[in-house]
Design a protein around this motif. Structure first.
Motif, PDB file in Angstrom:
ATOM      1  N   ALA A 106      -5.173   8.921  -6.612  1.00  0.00           N
ATOM      2  CA  ALA A 106      -5.380   9.808  -5.460  1.00  0.00           C
ATOM      3  C   ALA A 106      -6.616  10.687  -5.662  1.00  0.00           C
ATOM      4  CB  ALA A 106      -4.144  10.671  -5.221  1.00  0.00           C
ATOM      5  N   ALA A 107      -6.775  11.224  -6.867  1.00  0.00           N
ATOM      6  CA  ALA A 107      -7.955  12.046  -7.159  1.00  0.00           C
ATOM      7  C   ALA A 107      -9.229  11.220  -7.061  1.00  0.00           C
ATOM      8  CB  ALA A 107      -7.828  12.670  -8.545  1.00  0.00           C
ATOM      9  N   LYS A 112     -10.051  10.416  -3.349  1.00  0.00           N
ATOM     10  CA  LYS A 112     -10.604  11.578  -2.645  1.00  0.00           C
ATOM     11  C   LYS A 112     -12.119  11.649  -2.815  1.00  0.00           C
ATOM     12  CE  LYS A 112     -10.652  16.505  -2.355  1.00  0.00           C
ATOM     13  NZ  LYS A 112     -10.737  17.671  -3.186  1.00  0.00           N
ATOM     14  N   LYS A 126     -14.876   8.080   3.437  1.00  0.00           N
ATOM     15  CA  LYS A 126     -15.185   9.123   4.421  1.00  0.00           C
ATOM     16  C   LYS A 126     -15.062   8.528   5.813  1.00  0.00           C
ATOM     17  CE  LYS A 126     -16.652  12.349   1.504  1.00  0.00           C
ATOM     18  NZ  LYS A 126     -15.622  12.669   0.585  1.00  0.00           N
ATOM     19  N   ALA A 179      -0.931  16.798  -2.361  1.00  0.00           N
ATOM     20  CA  ALA A 179      -1.953  16.995  -1.324  1.00  0.00           C
ATOM     21  C   ALA A 179      -2.574  18.383  -1.436  1.00  0.00           C
ATOM     22  CB  ALA A 179      -1.343  16.789   0.058  1.00  0.00           C
ATOM     23  N   LEU A 182      -4.845  18.646  -4.671  1.00  0.00           N
ATOM     24  CA  LEU A 182      -6.115  17.935  -4.547  1.00  0.00           C
ATOM     25  C   LEU A 182      -6.949  18.434  -3.374  1.00  0.00           C
ATOM     26  CD1 LEU A 182      -5.004  14.276  -5.304  1.00  0.00           C
ATOM     27  CD2 LEU A 182      -6.140  15.874  -6.828  1.00  0.00           C
ATOM     28  N   LEU A 235      -6.347  17.931  -0.173  1.00  0.00           N
ATOM     29  CA  LEU A 235      -6.489  16.816   0.750  1.00  0.00           C
ATOM     30  C   LEU A 235      -6.393  17.225   2.206  1.00  0.00           C
ATOM     31  CD1 LEU A 235      -4.532  14.145  -1.290  1.00  0.00           C
ATOM     32  CD2 LEU A 235      -6.994  14.435  -1.115  1.00  0.00           C
ATOM     33  N   LEU A 238      -5.176  13.884   5.786  1.00  0.00           N
ATOM     34  CA  LEU A 238      -4.499  12.860   5.006  1.00  0.00           C
ATOM     35  C   LEU A 238      -3.058  12.747   5.435  1.00  0.00           C
ATOM     36  CD1 LEU A 238      -4.844  11.051   2.349  1.00  0.00           C
ATOM     37  CD2 LEU A 238      -3.527  12.872   1.303  1.00  0.00           C
TER      38      LEU A 238
END
Length: 80
Positions: A40-41, A44, A50, A68, A71, A73, A77
């Motif tokens: 997940a990191a 991102k 993007k 979430a 991070l 997010l 997300l």
């Protein structure tokens, strides 16, 4: 014979999850586990994502929300 939806039957939400997942370009299942958090990191930071719709998925909504938030997010997300 099928017993139908129940908390002990993980397949009871399968059709809902498939329909929800279909609205994203990428879904990271198991996002709250050790490897999932690393992925997940990484996701991102990937420039190619993007403008793409992606989501994190897991068994615990509170852990997904914490991931979430940690991070950063934000609202763009999804979580399943």
């Amino acid at each position: 014979a099928s017993r139908g939806p129940s908390p002990r039957n993980p397949q009871c939400n399968a059709s809902r999850m498939v329909a929800t997942a279909a609205s994203y370009d990428l879904v990271l299942y198991g996002a709250t586990g050790f490897t999932g958090q690393l992925v997940a990191a990484y996701l991102k930071a990937v420039p190619d994502l993007k403008g793409r719709r992606w989501a994190i998925a897991g068994r615990s909504s509170s852990k997904l929300a914490a991931l979430a938030a940690r991070l950063g997010l934000g609202d763009g997300l999804g979580s399943i």
